[in-house]
Design a protein around this motif. Structure first.
Motif, PDB file in Angstrom:
ATOM      1  N   VAL A  61       0.846  -1.195   0.000  1.00 11.56           N
ATOM      2  CA  VAL A  61       0.000   0.000   0.000  1.00 11.56           C
ATOM      3  C   VAL A  61       0.879   1.243   0.000  1.00 11.56           C
ATOM      4  CG1 VAL A  61      -1.834   1.250   1.182  1.00 11.56           C
ATOM      5  CG2 VAL A  61      -1.787  -1.250   1.251  1.00 11.56           C
ATOM      6  N   LEU A  62       0.581   2.152  -0.920  1.00  9.86           N
ATOM      7  CA  LEU A  62       1.283   3.426  -0.997  1.00  9.86           C
ATOM      8  C   LEU A  62       0.650   4.412  -0.010  1.00  9.86           C
ATOM      9  CD1 LEU A  62       3.650   4.371  -2.726  1.00  9.86           C
ATOM     10  CD2 LEU A  62       2.029   5.306  -4.366  1.00  9.86           C
ATOM     11  N   ALA A  63       1.288   5.552   0.184  1.00 11.60           N
ATOM     12  CA  ALA A  63       0.796   6.546   1.151  1.00 11.60           C
ATOM     13  C   ALA A  63      -0.634   6.988   0.833  1.00 11.60           C
ATOM     14  CB  ALA A  63       1.724   7.752   1.175  1.00 11.60           C
ATOM     15  N   THR A  64      -1.024   6.942  -0.433  1.00 10.54           N
ATOM     16  CA  THR A  64      -2.367   7.376  -0.828  1.00 10.54           C
ATOM     17  C   THR A  64      -3.427   6.312  -0.598  1.00 10.54           C
ATOM     18  OG1 THR A  64      -1.896   6.628  -3.078  1.00 10.54           O
ATOM     19  CG2 THR A  64      -1.472   8.954  -2.575  1.00 10.54           C
ATOM     20  N   THR A 101      -3.009   0.213  -3.870  1.00  8.31           N
ATOM     21  CA  THR A 101      -2.207  -1.011  -3.779  1.00  8.31           C
ATOM     22  C   THR A 101      -1.514  -1.297  -5.106  1.00  8.31           C
ATOM     23  OG1 THR A 101      -3.596  -1.967  -2.046  1.00  8.31           O
ATOM     24  CG2 THR A 101      -2.283  -3.499  -3.350  1.00  8.31           C
ATOM     25  N   TYR A 102      -0.217  -1.645  -5.029  1.00  9.62           N
ATOM     26  CA  TYR A 102       0.584  -1.990  -6.204  1.00  9.62           C
ATOM     27  C   TYR A 102       1.445  -3.201  -5.881  1.00  9.62           C
ATOM     28  CZ  TYR A 102      -0.488   2.836  -7.580  1.00  9.62           C
ATOM     29  OH  TYR A 102      -1.140   4.008  -7.896  1.00  9.62           O
ATOM     30  N   ASP A 103       1.983  -3.838  -6.934  1.00  7.91           N
ATOM     31  CA  ASP A 103       2.975  -4.877  -6.722  1.00  7.91           C
ATOM     32  C   ASP A 103       4.303  -4.204  -6.386  1.00  7.91           C
ATOM     33  OD1 ASP A 103       3.677  -7.502  -6.484  1.00  7.91           O
ATOM     34  OD2 ASP A 103       4.122  -7.805  -8.599  1.00  7.91           O
ATOM     35  N   ARG A 104       5.014  -4.708  -5.395  1.00  4.71           N
ATOM     36  CA  ARG A 104       6.204  -4.032  -4.886  1.00  4.71           C
ATOM     37  C   ARG A 104       7.236  -3.707  -5.976  1.00  4.71           C
ATOM     38  NH1 ARG A 104       8.382  -3.450   0.259  1.00  4.71           N
ATOM     39  NH2 ARG A 104       6.942  -4.979   1.137  1.00  4.71           N
ATOM     40  N   GLN A 157      10.012   0.532  -8.892  1.00  2.00           N
ATOM     41  CA  GLN A 157      10.595   1.034 -10.134  1.00  2.00           C
ATOM     42  C   GLN A 157      10.089   2.451 -10.427  1.00  2.00           C
ATOM     43  OE1 GLN A 157       9.737  -1.305 -13.623  1.00  2.00           O
ATOM     44  NE2 GLN A 157      11.571  -0.580 -14.665  1.00  2.00           N
ATOM     45  N   TRP A 158       8.811   2.682 -10.175  1.00  2.00           N
ATOM     46  CA  TRP A 158       8.213   4.003 -10.356  1.00  2.00           C
ATOM     47  C   TRP A 158       8.903   5.037  -9.451  1.00  2.00           C
ATOM     48  CZ3 TRP A 158       4.497   6.697 -13.110  1.00  2.00           C
ATOM     49  CH2 TRP A 158       3.940   7.832 -12.514  1.00  2.00           C
ATOM     50  N   LEU A 159       9.074   4.682  -8.178  1.00  2.00           N
ATOM     51  CA  LEU A 159       9.680   5.609  -7.218  1.00  2.00           C
ATOM     52  C   LEU A 159      11.167   5.830  -7.501  1.00  2.00           C
ATOM     53  CD1 LEU A 159       8.021   4.285  -3.917  1.00  2.00           C
ATOM     54  CD2 LEU A 159       7.417   6.363  -5.181  1.00  2.00           C
ATOM     55  N   SER A 160      11.840   4.786  -7.951  1.00  2.00           N
ATOM     56  CA  SER A 160      13.286   4.899  -8.167  1.00  2.00           C
ATOM     57  C   SER A 160      13.630   5.812  -9.337  1.00  2.00           C
ATOM     58  CB  SER A 160      13.892   3.512  -8.412  1.00  2.00           C
ATOM     59  OG  SER A 160      13.472   2.987  -9.660  1.00  2.00           O
ATOM     60  N   THR A 161      12.666   6.077 -10.200  1.00  2.00           N
ATOM     61  CA  THR A 161      12.922   6.975 -11.332  1.00  2.00           C
ATOM     62  C   THR A 161      12.631   8.434 -10.984  1.00  2.00           C
ATOM     63  OG1 THR A 161      10.689   6.504 -12.167  1.00  2.00           O
ATOM     64  CG2 THR A 161      12.499   5.197 -13.077  1.00  2.00           C
ATOM     65  N   GLY A 162      12.374   8.690  -9.691  1.00  2.00           N
ATOM     66  CA  GLY A 162      12.225  10.075  -9.245  1.00  2.00           C
ATOM     67  C   GLY A 162      10.804  10.542  -9.053  1.00  2.00           C
ATOM     68  N   HIS A 163       9.820   9.702  -9.338  1.00  2.00           N
ATOM     69  CA  HIS A 163       8.421  10.103  -9.152  1.00  2.00           C
ATOM     70  C   HIS A 163       8.095  10.248  -7.671  1.00  2.00           C
ATOM     71  CE1 HIS A 163       8.210   8.277 -13.237  1.00  2.00           C
ATOM     72  NE2 HIS A 163       7.371   9.280 -13.438  1.00  2.00           N
ATOM     73  N   GLN A 164       7.368  11.270  -7.322  1.00  2.00           N
ATOM     74  CA  GLN A 164       6.922  11.500  -5.955  1.00  2.00           C
ATOM     75  C   GLN A 164       5.403  11.597  -5.887  1.00  2.00           C
ATOM     76  OE1 GLN A 164       8.750  11.548  -3.087  1.00  2.00           O
ATOM     77  NE2 GLN A 164      10.429  10.852  -4.395  1.00  2.00           N
ATOM     78  N   THR A 165       4.745  10.968  -6.843  1.00  2.00           N
ATOM     79  CA  THR A 165       3.282  10.977  -6.903  1.00  2.00           C
ATOM     80  C   THR A 165       2.763   9.556  -7.022  1.00  2.00           C
ATOM     81  OG1 THR A 165       3.337  11.211  -9.318  1.00  2.00           O
ATOM     82  CG2 THR A 165       3.184  13.242  -8.010  1.00  2.00           C
ATOM     83  N   SER A 177       3.126  11.831   0.707  1.00  2.00           N
ATOM     84  CA  SER A 177       3.638  12.378   1.964  1.00  2.00           C
ATOM     85  C   SER A 177       4.864  11.615   2.434  1.00  2.00           C
ATOM     86  CB  SER A 177       2.558  12.338   3.042  1.00  2.00           C
ATOM     87  OG  SER A 177       2.110  11.005   3.254  1.00  2.00           O
ATOM     88  N   HIS A 178       4.987  10.352   2.021  1.00  2.00           N
ATOM     89  CA  HIS A 178       6.171   9.531   2.300  1.00  2.00           C
ATOM     90  C   HIS A 178       6.172   8.371   1.299  1.00  2.00           C
ATOM     91  CE1 HIS A 178       3.713   6.339   4.109  1.00  2.00           C
ATOM     92  NE2 HIS A 178       3.058   7.303   4.744  1.00  2.00           N
ATOM     93  N   ASN A 179       7.297   7.674   1.249  1.00  2.00           N
ATOM     94  CA  ASN A 179       7.441   6.557   0.301  1.00  2.00           C
ATOM     95  C   ASN A 179       7.441   5.195   0.976  1.00  2.00           C
ATOM     96  OD1 ASN A 179       7.582   8.395  -1.751  1.00  2.00           O
ATOM     97  ND2 ASN A 179       9.797   8.272  -2.013  1.00  2.00           N
ATOM     98  N   VAL A 180       6.940   5.127   2.188  1.00  2.00           N
ATOM     99  CA  VAL A 180       6.903   3.848   2.899  1.00  2.00           C
ATOM    100  C   VAL A 180       5.879   2.929   2.234  1.00  2.00           C
ATOM    101  CG1 VAL A 180       6.445   2.725   5.099  1.00  2.00           C
ATOM    102  CG2 VAL A 180       7.575   4.946   5.046  1.00  2.00           C
ATOM    103  N   LEU A 181       6.289   1.692   1.967  1.00  2.00           N
ATOM    104  CA  LEU A 181       5.402   0.701   1.351  1.00  2.00           C
ATOM    105  C   LEU A 181       4.973  -0.292   2.425  1.00  2.00           C
ATOM    106  CD1 LEU A 181       7.440   0.048  -1.924  1.00  2.00           C
ATOM    107  CD2 LEU A 181       5.605   1.704  -1.546  1.00  2.00           C
ATOM    108  N   THR A 182       3.687  -0.338   2.686  1.00  2.00           N
ATOM    109  CA  THR A 182       3.157  -1.218   3.733  1.00  2.00           C
ATOM    110  C   THR A 182       2.570  -2.473   3.099  1.00  2.00           C
ATOM    111  OG1 THR A 182       2.552   0.748   5.010  1.00  2.00           O
ATOM    112  CG2 THR A 182       1.580  -1.361   5.688  1.00  2.00           C
TER     113      THR A 182
END
Length: 450
Positions: A92-95, A98-101, A106-114, A123-128
């Motif tokens: 689960v993303l901050a919003t 739900t996505y596959d880890r 990969q999305w976050l590692s390319t600089g996306h913050q949305t 608000s944060h990049n913690v994946l629960t």
């Protein structure tokens, strides 16, 4: 494959029904290439085709259990919104999406913050981990006779580690940026190191990770920004849980001094977490010595004296661990630990934990003198007489025996108690084996003193 007039005749791959025959045919082609000085391009092309066929066959076998008639058979809620494939490790993303880890990393590692779906700024990049969706997918796969997808294959696992490492580096770089960036990164690092063991382990792979993390904290001004201090000290606590990090943190010249400063100032949660971090780090004997030499015992004793219950427990645990080393035992006594501990015991606070510490400190001559002066004997006798805990009675008997050995006048007080209530005799008959042994030692000592 057959030989005709000295020319290799290539057998179509469609006639090869299984991997064994594919491998056999490939071996022949490879031998022909290696043995022949002049081989045709047709042979190399066929070898490449066979390798491709083997790869496809291997892939088909590994994915047969996951094959579906078509995509419509797979419920949409089981598909990752990014890859559109069955989710192996839903998070689960901050919003709340739900996505596959692997896909979201990969999305976050390319600089996306949305968020890819909602486009909301994160608000944060913690994946629960989404355990509920994972469980539903598991049941669905079992119901349809499909193999449950594994969270990561080798390549995915390597990518995830790479993406997490890249993300860690980006957060640590913010520690040298503006105050707002520092606070944002510190908050996220606190959450990540609490929820993800893999993230804690990453710190051990970089020699400059701890210095970068502690960069915003400076001696003498450690509590300039209490919220930032709290997040960074808590991150150190989270890191110290990982066994390989204990030495890494303790050997950093900034870490222990900053933990000790944070014991003295900051929010009560900061002080409590600093004590908990020192307790965890002191799991290694070499760290016990360095923490004691750095001056941790005095602020730990102060926190034990004045902190709330949870903070007192953290302080008591750290003091106990540190005082296993005789050198620290003496330091604690010199810093007034006996007075604070006895006061808490007499008030009925953390009696179990503090009696265990007092039993260790009792080997020190000054501790015996302090206990006699502070009225410890009567308190210990009442715990033996009235207390429900057998372990506490053991510790009380051990402390009393040590006092008897070092101070003859104490024997009279214990003898008076024995004559009035037979407290020690009863313990010698009904206590645990250790308690009975200590009680008999005391009775023998009383007889000799008489």
């Amino acid at each position: 494959m057959a030989k005709t007039g000295g020319v290799l005749e290539v057998v179509p791959t469609t006639s090869l029904p299984n991997s064994a025959e594919l491998k056999k045919e490939l071996q022949r082609l490879v031998n022909a290439i290696l043995d022949g000085e002049d081989f045709s391009l047709e042979i190399t092309d066929e070898a490449i085709m066979l390798l491709t066929a083997l790869k496809e066959l291997k892939f088909e076998k590994s994915s047969d259990s996951l094959k579906l008639v078509d995509d419509t058979v797979l419920p949409d809620e089981f598909k990752c919104p990014i890859s559109r494939k069955l989710m192996a490790d839903p998070v689960v993303l901050a919003t709340g999406q739900t996505y596959d880890r692997p896909s979201i990393l990969q999305w976050l590692s390319t600089g996306h913050q949305t968020c890819p779906q909602t486009q909301q700024v994160l608000s944060h990049n913690v994946l629960t981990p989404n355990h509920l969706v994972r469980e539903i997918i598991t049941r669905w796969c079992k119901k349809h006779g499909l193999e449950l997808p594994k969270p990561f294959g080798d390549s995915d696992g390597n990518f995830v580690a790479y993406a997490e490492g890249d993300h860690l580096n980006s957060l640590l770089e913010k520690m040298s940026s503006s105050l707002s960036d520092q606070k944002e990164a510190a908050r996220e690092l606190r959450l990540l190191t609490r929820t993800m063991p893999s993230f804690r382990a990453l710190f051990g792979e970089s020699s400059d990770a701890i210095p970068k993390l502690l960069c915003p904290l400076s001696f003498g001004r450690v509590d300039s920004h209490p919220d930032l201090q709290e997040d960074l000290i808590t991150t150190i606590l989270n890191l110290s849980i990982h066994d390989n990090n204990k030495q890494l943190v303790a050997e950093n010249p900034l870490a222990i001094p900053l933990l000790i400063e944070s014991l003295k100032s900051g929010t009560i949660e900061t002080r409590s977490n600093a004590a908990a971090a020192l307790f965890t780090l002191s799991g290694h004997d070499s760290n016990k010595i360095s923490i004691g030499k750095a001056g941790a015992l005095k602020p730990l004793i102060d926190l034990l004296e004045e902190g709330p219950t949870l903070a007192m427990k953290d302080a008591a645990s750290a003091i106990f661990n540190l005082c296993i080393i005789l050198e620290n035992n003496g330091r604690a006594v010199q810093e007034g630990a006996v007075r604070v501990i006895l006061k808490k015991i007499m008030d009925g606070i953390l009696v179990d934990e503090l009696l265990a510490i007092l039993a260790m400190l009792a080997t020190h001559q000054k501790a015996v003198e302090d206990m006699k002066e502070l009225g410890a004997v009567g308190c210990l006798l009442s715990i033996i007489r009235e207390g429900p805990s057998e372990r506490n009675k053991e510790n009380c008997a051990a402390i009393l025996y040590t006092i008897c050995l070092n101070d003859g006048t104490t024997c009279r007080e214990i003898r008076d108690e024995e004559n009035a209530n037979h407290t020690i005799s009863k313990l010698a008959e009904n206590g645990t084996s250790r308690a009975r042994r200590m009680a008999n030692f005391i009775l023998e000592r009383l007889d000799r003193a008489a």
